[in-house]
Design an enzyme around this catalytic site. Structure first.
Site, short mmCIF file in Angstrom:
data_model
loop_
_atom_site.label_atom_id
_atom_site.label_comp_id
_atom_site.label_asym_id
_atom_site.label_seq_id
_atom_site.Cartn_x
_atom_site.Cartn_y
_atom_site.Cartn_z
N ARG A 203 1.33 -1.70 -0.15
CA ARG A 203 -0.11 0.41 -0.22
C ARG A 203 0.29 1.34 0.22
O ARG A 203 0.44 2.28 -0.42
CB ARG A 203 -1.03 0.39 1.29
CG ARG A 203 -1.87 1.13 1.38
CD ARG A 203 -3.14 0.95 2.32
NE ARG A 203 -2.37 0.95 3.41
CZ ARG A 203 -2.50 0.91 4.91
NH1 ARG A 203 -4.24 0.56 4.30
NH2 ARG A 203 -3.11 0.46 5.91
N LYS B 46 -2.59 7.47 1.28
CA LYS B 46 -1.76 7.48 2.74
C LYS B 46 -1.60 8.42 2.34
O LYS B 46 -0.16 8.49 3.09
CB LYS B 46 -1.86 6.23 3.32
CG LYS B 46 -2.94 5.81 4.36
CD LYS B 46 -2.28 4.84 4.98
CE LYS B 46 -1.83 4.63 7.07
NZ LYS B 46 -2.62 5.13 7.15
N GLU C 219 -15.64 7.13 6.38
CA GLU C 219 -15.15 6.13 7.48
C GLU C 219 -15.00 6.98 8.80
O GLU C 219 -14.78 8.31 9.03
CB GLU C 219 -13.89 5.32 7.18
CG GLU C 219 -12.39 6.43 6.44
CD GLU C 219 -12.03 6.34 5.23
OE1 GLU C 219 -11.20 5.31 5.21
OE2 GLU C 219 -10.75 7.55 5.14
#
Ligand code: PMP
Length: 294
Positions: free
Chosen positions: A54, A153, A186
């Protein structure tokens, strides 16, 4: 020799008190960089491969060329943990655009900065796992996909920080962010799941939820346990009227949600499916096959 924790910066180790990077680093000046938060349980780095994958996907999206291969990065993480003789640690892996000048042009930064911190994380919020936490919807929407998308991210977490401030100011444990259309995205650092009539629902990663590694574990568990997991848009109403709800994330692991905007979820206690999944989740993190040995 010092007993201080050693922090990896660009291939060298520095005691925590001296682990510093330049104020001209674009990670600091512009939030230009990417990161991962990772857990190590009993000498095994949980899902390290998935986290490294990721990290490199986030870096690719912002055109940041990480100067280590994935194998080298894995080794650097393991080496940092070994050096610190860590057990049950929290790992923060950061790659910033690196040292530049005061202009934001990333071409001014010839070399990315790599930092690996292995420390502990203190998020044991009392008995949250047993009794659940309170939440509220924040006015701060997730970063839209045509801007600093939630899918990356990145070091720019102001969006989450603003939502957290709102939760703090209102005396609730955690904030829930909506995505552009008004559906649930989220938490500030967690994915969200709801349970309704024996089925589990979670929002798609395309609109506002990070592709969570803990969420993937829960999805796998649902498959194994024969529980239907439906990935679909969730409205605030669906959370208000859910039987159960819970968050997942590396730091929080799995935590039941008992209240949202003063509405009790279900009977206000962690529900049976949440509890079952939490028990199974514990077994997954304890299984050394699910990570990389130090
Ligand atoms: N959403 C956000 C915004 C996060 O920062 C995190 C933490 N990485 C998560 C969800 C949960 O993802 P994971 O389970 O991979 O930690």
């Amino acid at each position: 020799m010092t007993n201080e924790l050693q922090v990896y910066i660009d291939g060298e180790f520095y005691p925590k008190s001296q682990a510093k990077i330049s104020v001209y680093d674009h990670g600091f000046l512009y939030g230009d960089g990417v990161f991962e938060g990772i857990r190590e349980y009993n000498g095994v780095v949980f899902k390290l491969k998935e986290h490294i994958d990721r990290l490199y996907r986030s870096a690719h999206a912002i055109m940041l060329q990480i100067p280590l291969t994935k194998e080298e990065m894995t080794k650097a993480v393991v080496e940092t943990l070994r050096k610190n003789k860590m057990k049950d640690s929290y790992i923060r892996l950061i790659v910033s655009r690196g040292l530049g000048d005061l202009g934001l042009d990333p071409r001014k930064c010839p070399k990315p900065t790599i930092v690996i911190i292995t420390d502990t994380i203190n998020i044991k919020a009392g008995n949250a796992k047993e009794v659940g936490i309170t939440t509220m919807f924040s006015w701060v929407r997730r970063n839209p996909v045509d801007a600093t998308t939630h899918e990356i991210k990145s070091l720019n977490y102001l969006n989450s920080v603003l939502a957290k401030i709102e939760a703090n100011a209102n005396g609730v444990d955690e904030a829930i962010c909506l995505e552009a259309s008004g559906c649930i995205a989220e938490g500030v650092g967690e994915n969200i799941f709801i349970v309704k009539s024996g089925e589990i629902f979670t929002p798609p990663t395309s609109t506002g939820a990070l592709a969570g590694i803990t969420a993937d574990v829960v999805a796998e568990l649902c498959g194994k346990l024969g529980i239907d997991l439906i990935i679909t848009n969730l409205t605030p109403f669906m959370l208000f009227t859910a039987d159960e709800a819970f968050f997942t994330g590396t730091a929080m692991e799995m935590v039941p949600i008992r209240e949202v905007n003063k509405r009790t979820i279900g009977d206000g206690k962690p529900g049976p499916l949440t509890k079952k999944l939490m028990t199974e989740f514990q077994k997954v993190i304890e299984n050394p096959k699910n990570g990389t040995k130090i």
